[in-house]
Design a protein around this motif. Structure first.
Motif, short mmCIF file in Angstrom:
data_model
loop_
_atom_site.label_atom_id
_atom_site.label_comp_id
_atom_site.label_asym_id
_atom_site.label_seq_id
_atom_site.Cartn_x
_atom_site.Cartn_y
_atom_site.Cartn_z
N ALA A 126 -5.03 35.12 42.83
CA ALA A 126 -6.03 36.01 42.23
C ALA A 126 -7.39 35.32 42.15
O ALA A 126 -8.43 35.93 42.45
N LEU A 127 -7.40 34.05 41.74
CA LEU A 127 -8.65 33.31 41.67
C LEU A 127 -9.28 33.16 43.04
O LEU A 127 -10.51 33.32 43.21
N GLU A 128 -8.46 32.86 44.02
CA GLU A 128 -8.99 32.67 45.38
C GLU A 128 -9.52 33.97 45.96
O GLU A 128 -10.60 34.00 46.59
N ARG A 129 -8.79 35.10 45.76
CA ARG A 129 -9.20 36.38 46.33
C ARG A 129 -10.45 36.93 45.63
O ARG A 129 -11.33 37.50 46.29
N LEU A 130 -10.51 36.78 44.31
CA LEU A 130 -11.55 37.45 43.54
C LEU A 130 -12.83 36.63 43.41
O LEU A 130 -13.91 37.20 43.25
N VAL A 131 -12.71 35.31 43.46
CA VAL A 131 -13.88 34.48 43.17
C VAL A 131 -14.20 33.53 44.31
O VAL A 131 -15.30 33.57 44.90
N ARG A 182 -13.26 33.04 47.40
CA ARG A 182 -13.55 33.52 48.76
C ARG A 182 -14.99 33.97 48.88
O ARG A 182 -15.62 33.79 49.93
N HIS A 183 -15.54 34.54 47.82
CA HIS A 183 -16.91 35.05 47.86
C HIS A 183 -17.95 33.95 47.67
O HIS A 183 -19.16 34.22 47.80
N LEU A 184 -17.49 32.75 47.34
CA LEU A 184 -18.42 31.62 47.16
C LEU A 184 -18.15 30.52 48.18
O LEU A 184 -18.41 29.34 47.92
N ALA A 185 -17.63 30.89 49.33
CA ALA A 185 -17.28 29.90 50.36
C ALA A 185 -18.52 29.12 50.79
O ALA A 185 -19.61 29.69 50.95
N HIS A 186 -18.32 27.82 50.97
CA HIS A 186 -19.36 26.90 51.43
C HIS A 186 -20.54 26.82 50.45
O HIS A 186 -21.65 26.47 50.85
N ARG A 187 -20.31 27.13 49.21
CA ARG A 187 -21.34 27.00 48.17
C ARG A 187 -20.72 26.20 47.02
O ARG A 187 -20.27 26.75 46.01
N PRO A 188 -20.60 24.88 47.18
CA PRO A 188 -19.82 24.05 46.25
C PRO A 188 -20.34 24.09 44.81
O PRO A 188 -19.56 24.09 43.87
N LEU A 189 -21.67 24.11 44.62
CA LEU A 189 -22.19 24.10 43.26
C LEU A 189 -21.83 25.39 42.53
O LEU A 189 -21.37 25.37 41.38
N GLU A 190 -22.02 26.54 43.21
CA GLU A 190 -21.67 27.80 42.59
C GLU A 190 -20.17 27.88 42.32
O GLU A 190 -19.73 28.40 41.29
N THR A 191 -19.35 27.36 43.25
CA THR A 191 -17.90 27.36 43.05
C THR A 191 -17.51 26.52 41.83
O THR A 191 -16.66 26.90 41.03
N LEU A 192 -18.14 25.35 41.70
CA LEU A 192 -17.84 24.48 40.56
C LEU A 192 -18.18 25.18 39.25
O LEU A 192 -17.38 25.18 38.30
N LEU A 193 -19.37 25.80 39.19
CA LEU A 193 -19.78 26.47 37.95
C LEU A 193 -18.89 27.67 37.66
O LEU A 193 -18.50 27.91 36.50
N PRO A 210 -8.15 30.80 59.12
CA PRO A 210 -8.41 29.84 58.04
C PRO A 210 -8.35 30.46 56.65
O PRO A 210 -7.93 29.81 55.69
N ASP A 211 -8.76 31.75 56.54
CA ASP A 211 -8.72 32.39 55.22
C ASP A 211 -7.28 32.55 54.72
O ASP A 211 -6.98 32.32 53.54
N ARG A 212 -6.40 32.96 55.61
CA ARG A 212 -5.00 33.13 55.22
C ARG A 212 -4.38 31.79 54.85
O ARG A 212 -3.66 31.67 53.86
N VAL A 213 -4.68 30.77 55.68
CA VAL A 213 -4.16 29.44 55.38
C VAL A 213 -4.69 28.94 54.05
O VAL A 213 -3.96 28.35 53.24
N GLY A 214 -5.97 29.22 53.78
CA GLY A 214 -6.55 28.80 52.51
C GLY A 214 -5.89 29.49 51.33
O GLY A 214 -5.62 28.86 50.30
N MET A 215 -5.61 30.79 51.49
CA MET A 215 -4.96 31.52 50.40
C MET A 215 -3.56 30.98 50.13
O MET A 215 -3.17 30.74 48.98
#
Length: 644
Positions: free
Chosen positions: A428-433, A435-446, A536-541
């Motif tokens: 749920a965290l990966e699908r909802l949050v 995935r939409h912040l991919a390659h944006r490490p600072l936003e993902t961390l926050l 890669p998205d499926r593998v990541g999930m």
């Protein structure tokens, strides 16, 4: 005549038959001594009772020592008596069966004094050492170890021969040697027992050897046959003030002149406003007063002060030494050598115990960090909510225990269920949050940090702010103890086994399955993996679900010995990131190496500074910072484009 016969039939046989037996017969032979015992007369009685070998004798001696035996005045028979108001409820000394009641004034309670009770306790131990019940034998050995006496050495040795329990037999043999060291009369036997102690690490062994090496400080001449341990030197073994105190206690002190004595002598010598030719008004400093006093000494008008080396002279004439309480030098020499060997064994055992603690802590860190290592390695996501997956797993185990009261069955259910629940939360965290912040490490961390705080508050609202119990089964209670130094709890052993199972499972998945091949491909070069048809998205999930599920299982394991609270995950997130970074991002074996390094480092620092755990954390972080400067990619560095 018929009435008399009937009365005889009703009154005489019943109590006689009820109390007819070997125990009562033996007690009746010593009736007078049992009723009025004394230290002088009771020992032969106890010897006779001990020689009887009757199984009921243990209970009788225990009750007698606790003032639980009464003698009925009408016939002189002995009973176990419990006072209930103005009567005694009687029980047979043969089998403990009820034997009626007797008035308080119609029976005499046996009240042995302290000296007799001590002799009873000694006789009681003889029975308990050979009691059929192993627990009673262990209790007797515990009592004997707390208060060993030379009187019990012979019955202890006699009980060793027929002892079938190996652990109890070993304990008896150890106590035999311990008592022989303290109370033995044969020097050869004592030295043999001391030599045997050199191979032990128990507290009892160290206490026995230290008891042999006790000393007392002696000032001045000692006896010619005194067993001297060492001579104390001022500046090395004691200060000059301590030496003066010892000399004073012995009545050997330099006759010093105090300032009061000096001033009194100066006042007595005042003539014409001057002392020894010096005006009184000039004696306004300590140096001037002492100078005037020295003039009086030279004139013979005052006693001289002791020389500066008076203390050294007195010590030369009256050396301060430590003398062994044990007069035999051969025994103290053997005990000192044995104690040195024991201390070396204890040091090695402490190192082994520290290693077990470090291994246990490393297992916990590995379980907590392995899921983060997989997700961080594949997706490059800094998931600050990873600790909350640990919390979710722990609370899952708690909920299962509320439904299934059997702790073993609930644990079997909770482990896979915690994996599923935490994995679902991770998806749920990966699908909802994420995935939409991919390659944006600072936003993902926050974002994950905010989700971490939100999850803590949600679980706090559901389960409250107080810690909830996650109880381990009985077979996980206690600890595996090798000796008095080395031991580890069964829960930590179980966590180590669980970590080993996950290590083997993950290695198999990554090395032997298609999913593992895809994960390794995406980890090393996601672009090339996508060009080969891997999503890669499926593998990541899937990887995120796997890592989160492992964290949930870790939460159940950690919750068995730690408090389950909404903040428990926050306590492991920092260690998890340090483990991943030090070990090498995305590497299972790197995570294992990082957990081992951090666990060992933390335990080592805590051992050096046990009173300050915060300092241990600080030093550990500083070490890791320096380590990263040397190996920025960790112990096991990743290969491929991702590593760059």
């Amino acid at each position: 005549m018929r009435l008399l016969i009937a009365l005889a039939f009703l009154l005489l046989p019943l109590p006689a038959l009820a109390q007819d037996g070997p125990m009562q017969t033996l007690l009746q032979t010593h009736s007078a001594d049992l009723a009025k015992p004394s230290r002088r007369t009771i020992q032969p009685v106890l010897d006779d009772l001990a020689a009887s070998g009757l199984p009921q004798m243990t209970g009788f001696l225990e009750s007698w020592a606790d003032k639980g035996v009464v003698q009925r005045d009408a016939d002189g028979l002995f009973f176990y008596g419990t006072r209930e108001g103005d009567v005694y409820a009687l029980r047979s000394v043969e089998d403990g069966s009820e034997a009626g009641e007797v008035g308080r004034r119609d029976a005499t309670e046996l009240k042995p004094n302290a000296g007799v009770r001590k002799l009873i306790a000694t006789a009681l131990v003889q029975f308990q050492l050979s009691d059929p019940d192993p627990d009673r034998r262990r209790a007797a050995l515990d009592a004997l170890s707390r208060n060993p006496t030379p009187d019990l050495l012979a019955p202890l040795r006699a009980s060793i021969e027929g002892e079938e329990n190996r652990a109890i037999r070993a304990r008896k043999e150890a106590l035999d040697r311990l008592i022989s060291i303290r109370f033995g009369t044969d020097p050869a036997v004592r030295i043999a027992a001391i030599d045997w102690m050199a191979s032990q690490v128990s507290l009892e062994a160290r206490a026995a050897l230290n008891a042999v090496l006790t000393t007392q400080t002696v000032v001045g001449a000692t006896d010619a046959d005194a067993n001297i341990a060492r001579a104390l030197k001022v500046g090395t073994d004691l200060t000059e003030a301590q030496a003066l105190e010892l000399l004073a206690d012995a009545g050997i002190v330099p006759e010093d002149v105090t300032r009061a004595d000096r001033d009194a002598a100066l006042i007595a010598a005042i003539e014409g406003g001057a002392v020894a030719g010096q005006p009184v008004t000039s004696l306004n400093t300590e140096a001037a007063r002492w100078s005037a006093y020295e003039v009086l000494v030279a004139a013979g008008a005052a006693p001289a002060r002791p020389p500066l080396d008076a203390v050294a002279t007195l010590l030369d004439a009256n050396p301060i030494v430590e003398v062994y309480d044990e007069p035999d030098p051969a025994i103290t020499t053997a005990a000192a050598a044995a104690l040195a060997e024991v201390e070396n064994r204890v040091a090695r055992a402490q190192a082994a115990d520290l290693g077990l603690d470090a291994l246990s802590l490393a297992s916990i860190y590995f379980l907590a960090a392995i899921g983060l290592a997989i997700t961080f390695g594949v997706m490059g996501v800094i998931n600050m909510a990873h600790g909350e997956f640990i919390m979710i797993g722990a609370y899952t185990g708690y909920v299962v225990q509320q439904i299934v009261p059997d702790y073993t069955i609930s644990l079997i259910i909770a482990l896979p269920l915690a994996f599923v629940v935490a994995a679902a939360a991770g998806v749920a965290l990966e699908r909802l949050v994420i995935r939409h912040l991919a390659h944006r490490p600072l936003e993902t961390l926050l974002a994950t940090f905010g989700i971490s705080v939100a999850l803590q508050q949600i679980f706090k609202n559901i389960f409250g702010t107080q810690a909830v119990p996650l109880t381990s089964p009985d077979w996980l209670a206690g600890a595996w103890t090798l000796n008095d130094v080395v031991g580890i709890s069964y829960i930590r052993i179980a966590i180590f086994i669980l970590a080993a199972i996950f290590l083997a499972t993950l290695v198999y998945i990554l090395r032997r399955t298609r999913l593992g091949l895809e994960v390794r491909a995406v980890t090393q070069n996601p672009g090339m993996a996508a060009s080969l048809g891997i999503d890669p998205d499926r593998v990541g999930m899937v990887t995120f679900a796997l890592g989160s599920g492992i964290a949930g299982v870790a939460g159940v394991a950690i919750g068995l010995y730690a408090q389950v609270t909404s903040e428990m995950g926050a306590g492991y997130i920092v260690q998890s990131f340090m483990t991943v970074v030090v070990g090498g991002v995305g590497s299972v074996f790197g995570t294992l190496a990082g957990a081992g390094l951090i666990g060992g480092l933390q335990k080592g620092i805590e051992w050096l500074n046990p009173s300050n755990t915060l300092a241990a954390q600080t030093y550990m972080i500083l070490f890791i910072i320096l380590f990263i400067q040397v190996r920025p990619r960790g112990i096991v560095a990743q290969k491929g484009r991702f590593a760059q």
